[in-house]
Design a protein around this motif. Structure first.
Motif, PDB file in Angstrom:
ATOM      1  N   PHE A 161      97.764  23.508  29.258  1.00  0.00           N
ATOM      2  CA  PHE A 161      97.160  24.836  29.395  1.00  0.00           C
ATOM      3  C   PHE A 161      98.227  25.933  29.452  1.00  0.00           C
ATOM      4  O   PHE A 161      98.157  26.923  28.719  1.00  0.00           O
ATOM      5  N   PHE A 162      99.231  25.760  30.293  1.00  0.00           N
ATOM      6  CA  PHE A 162     100.281  26.776  30.415  1.00  0.00           C
ATOM      7  C   PHE A 162     101.149  26.842  29.160  1.00  0.00           C
ATOM      8  O   PHE A 162     101.600  27.920  28.767  1.00  0.00           O
ATOM      9  N   LYS A 163     101.360  25.719  28.516  1.00  0.00           N
ATOM     10  CA  LYS A 163     102.097  25.714  27.248  1.00  0.00           C
ATOM     11  C   LYS A 163     101.361  26.554  26.212  1.00  0.00           C
ATOM     12  O   LYS A 163     101.974  27.326  25.470  1.00  0.00           O
ATOM     13  N   GLN A 164     100.026  26.391  26.158  1.00  0.00           N
ATOM     14  CA  GLN A 164      99.229  27.145  25.196  1.00  0.00           C
ATOM     15  C   GLN A 164      99.237  28.626  25.519  1.00  0.00           C
ATOM     16  O   GLN A 164      99.290  29.473  24.625  1.00  0.00           O
ATOM     17  N   TRP A 165      99.188  28.970  26.816  1.00  0.00           N
ATOM     18  CA  TRP A 165      99.221  30.384  27.199  1.00  0.00           C
ATOM     19  C   TRP A 165     100.546  31.010  26.756  1.00  0.00           C
ATOM     20  O   TRP A 165     100.560  32.136  26.237  1.00  0.00           O
ATOM     21  N   ILE A 166     101.629  30.315  26.937  1.00  0.00           N
ATOM     22  CA  ILE A 166     102.943  30.831  26.539  1.00  0.00           C
ATOM     23  C   ILE A 166     103.015  31.005  25.023  1.00  0.00           C
ATOM     24  O   ILE A 166     103.588  31.974  24.513  1.00  0.00           O
ATOM     25  N   THR A 174     104.288  37.972  22.145  1.00  0.00           N
ATOM     26  CA  THR A 174     103.996  39.318  22.684  1.00  0.00           C
ATOM     27  C   THR A 174     104.927  39.718  23.830  1.00  0.00           C
ATOM     28  O   THR A 174     104.984  40.888  24.191  1.00  0.00           O
ATOM     29  N   TRP A 175     105.595  38.743  24.432  1.00  0.00           N
ATOM     30  CA  TRP A 175     106.452  38.972  25.602  1.00  0.00           C
ATOM     31  C   TRP A 175     105.647  39.403  26.829  1.00  0.00           C
ATOM     32  O   TRP A 175     106.214  39.895  27.797  1.00  0.00           O
ATOM     33  N   ILE A 176     104.335  39.228  26.777  1.00  0.00           N
ATOM     34  CA  ILE A 176     103.517  39.518  27.952  1.00  0.00           C
ATOM     35  C   ILE A 176     103.874  38.525  29.054  1.00  0.00           C
ATOM     36  O   ILE A 176     104.019  37.327  28.816  1.00  0.00           O
ATOM     37  N   ARG A 177     104.017  39.035  30.269  1.00  0.00           N
ATOM     38  CA  ARG A 177     104.388  38.189  31.394  1.00  0.00           C
ATOM     39  C   ARG A 177     103.190  37.969  32.315  1.00  0.00           C
ATOM     40  O   ARG A 177     102.286  38.799  32.387  1.00  0.00           O
ATOM     41  N   ALA A 178     103.215  36.860  33.002  1.00  0.00           N
ATOM     42  CA  ALA A 178     102.153  36.546  33.965  1.00  0.00           C
ATOM     43  C   ALA A 178     102.741  35.877  35.187  1.00  0.00           C
ATOM     44  O   ALA A 178     103.732  35.142  35.096  1.00  0.00           O
ATOM     45  N   ILE A 179     102.134  36.145  36.315  1.00  0.00           N
ATOM     46  CA  ILE A 179     102.462  35.457  37.557  1.00  0.00           C
ATOM     47  C   ILE A 179     101.487  34.294  37.716  1.00  0.00           C
ATOM     48  O   ILE A 179     100.276  34.444  37.530  1.00  0.00           O
ATOM     49  N   VAL A 180     102.018  33.112  38.051  1.00  0.00           N
ATOM     50  CA  VAL A 180     101.176  31.959  38.371  1.00  0.00           C
ATOM     51  C   VAL A 180     101.431  31.603  39.829  1.00  0.00           C
ATOM     52  O   VAL A 180     102.556  31.287  40.217  1.00  0.00           O
ATOM     53  N   LEU A 181     100.380  31.691  40.627  1.00  0.00           N
ATOM     54  CA  LEU A 181     100.490  31.500  42.069  1.00  0.00           C
ATOM     55  C   LEU A 181      99.576  30.367  42.513  1.00  0.00           C
ATOM     56  O   LEU A 181      98.420  30.286  42.092  1.00  0.00           O
ATOM     57  N   PHE A 182     100.099  29.491  43.372  1.00  0.00           N
ATOM     58  CA  PHE A 182      99.305  28.393  43.918  1.00  0.00           C
ATOM     59  C   PHE A 182      99.007  28.682  45.384  1.00  0.00           C
ATOM     60  O   PHE A 182      99.912  28.969  46.161  1.00  0.00           O
ATOM     61  N   THR A 183      97.757  28.622  45.762  1.00  0.00           N
ATOM     62  CA  THR A 183      97.364  28.863  47.148  1.00  0.00           C
ATOM     63  C   THR A 183      96.818  27.550  47.727  1.00  0.00           C
ATOM     64  O   THR A 183      95.678  27.174  47.453  1.00  0.00           O
ATOM     65  N   PRO A 184      97.630  26.833  48.501  1.00  0.00           N
ATOM     66  CA  PRO A 184      97.271  25.498  48.997  1.00  0.00           C
ATOM     67  C   PRO A 184      95.985  25.418  49.809  1.00  0.00           C
ATOM     68  O   PRO A 184      95.240  24.441  49.655  1.00  0.00           O
ATOM     69  N   PRO A 185      95.677  26.381  50.691  1.00  0.00           N
ATOM     70  CA  PRO A 185      94.470  26.200  51.516  1.00  0.00           C
ATOM     71  C   PRO A 185      93.201  25.959  50.705  1.00  0.00           C
ATOM     72  O   PRO A 185      92.350  25.156  51.085  1.00  0.00           O
ATOM     73  N   ASP A 186      93.067  26.672  49.576  1.00  0.00           N
ATOM     74  CA  ASP A 186      91.856  26.513  48.770  1.00  0.00           C
ATOM     75  C   ASP A 186      92.126  25.837  47.428  1.00  0.00           C
ATOM     76  O   ASP A 186      91.247  25.791  46.561  1.00  0.00           O
ATOM     77  N   ASN A 187      93.353  25.323  47.250  1.00  0.00           N
ATOM     78  CA  ASN A 187      93.708  24.602  46.016  1.00  0.00           C
ATOM     79  C   ASN A 187      93.432  25.418  44.758  1.00  0.00           C
ATOM     80  O   ASN A 187      92.873  24.921  43.781  1.00  0.00           O
ATOM     81  N   LEU A 188      93.840  26.672  44.789  1.00  0.00           N
ATOM     82  CA  LEU A 188      93.605  27.558  43.656  1.00  0.00           C
ATOM     83  C   LEU A 188      94.870  27.747  42.826  1.00  0.00           C
ATOM     84  O   LEU A 188      95.963  27.935  43.362  1.00  0.00           O
TER      85      LEU A 188
END
Length: 261
Positions: free
Chosen positions: A178-183, A238-252
């Protein structure tokens, strides 16, 4: 005829349009000059909203609610909306158990909308066709996403602007793809995917040479993040950047392009 229609609400117009093909043709000419917002409710389990272009000065002039007793009528309503050259703004689906056989048809119909909220839990045998065209939703939310596979995520849903999925059964390798495809290429700006269990993605992002992030601003809120929970990735073209954040309490897993370092 115009003088008569001007005194009618849109619900009356839609009802008359179903009387005959001639009535539909005449009323279609009239409705093409009006701004309409349409909402269809199916036994309080199905909601469909449609509107055409808003008037520059007056906004949406007409509003109407259509109530039907059976979800089977959904395809007929969508055909009617098409005939009046209206666009479907949002498609909310919450089928009761007795209507699960309509789930596949409803999912296909939802692709007509700009925004879709699928609350229903489908049957265990439910599968989308692998030949289906990629979805172009502005927003797609799947409350019961156990049926979503790697293929659906990376081929059919990757070009939604916003994607929200709960109760996923995806594997570590699925997220990697999924992340490979987004990049590589994607119009996805926001994603929130609830995993079935907590995972450590630090090794995954080392493969992308992603930038670890400990602090960023999101909608004017300054966030401080522990090590190994947040990374920045960038698209190749496109050089668009994104933040990927993991929140352990809710597994998001959270992805957003709306941020400042």
């Amino acid at each position: 005829m115009k003088a008569v229609c001007d005194t009618m609400d849109v619900l009356e117009i839609f009802t008359i349009s179903r009387a005959s093909e001639r009535a539909e043709r005449v009323l279609k000419l009239f409705l093409s000059r009006r701004n309409i917002e349409l909402t269809a409710l199916f036994a309080e389990t199905f909601i469909l909203e449609g509107h055409n272009r808003k008037h520059t000065y007056y906004g949406i002039i007409c509003k109407v609610s259509l109530v039907f007793e059976r979800p089977q009528l959904a395809s007929a309503v969508i055909q009617l909306i098409r005939s009046f050259d209206l666009t479907i703004d949002s498609f909310d689906l919450n089928l009761e158990n007795g209507y699960k056989e309509q789930y596949h048809e409803m999912i296909e119909l939802s692709r007509e909308a700009k925004n879709s909220d699928i609350i229903s839990d489908p049957t265990k045998k439910f599968r989308l066709s692998t030949s289906a065209n990629p979805s172009q939703f502005n927003s797609l939310r799947l409350v019961h996403a156990k049926w979503v596979t790697r293929y659906y995520l990376t081929n059919l849903f990757i070009n939604c602007k916003e994607l929200y999925m709960e109760n996923c059964q995806l594997k570590y390798s699925d997220y990697l793809t999924f992340f490979k495809q987004w990049i590589k290429e994607s119009r996805l700006e926001v994603a929130k995917i609830k995993m079935k269990e907590q995972r450590n993605f630090s090794a995954l992002f080392k493969q992308f040479k992603a930038t670890p992030v400990n602090r960023f601003t999101h909608y004017n809120e300054r966030l401080d993040i522990p090590d190994c929970f947040c990374y920045m990735i960038q698209q190749e073209i496109t050089w668009i950047r994104a933040i990927v954040l993991f929140t352990p309490p809710d597994n998001l897993v959270n992805l957003t392009t709306e941020f400042e370092l």
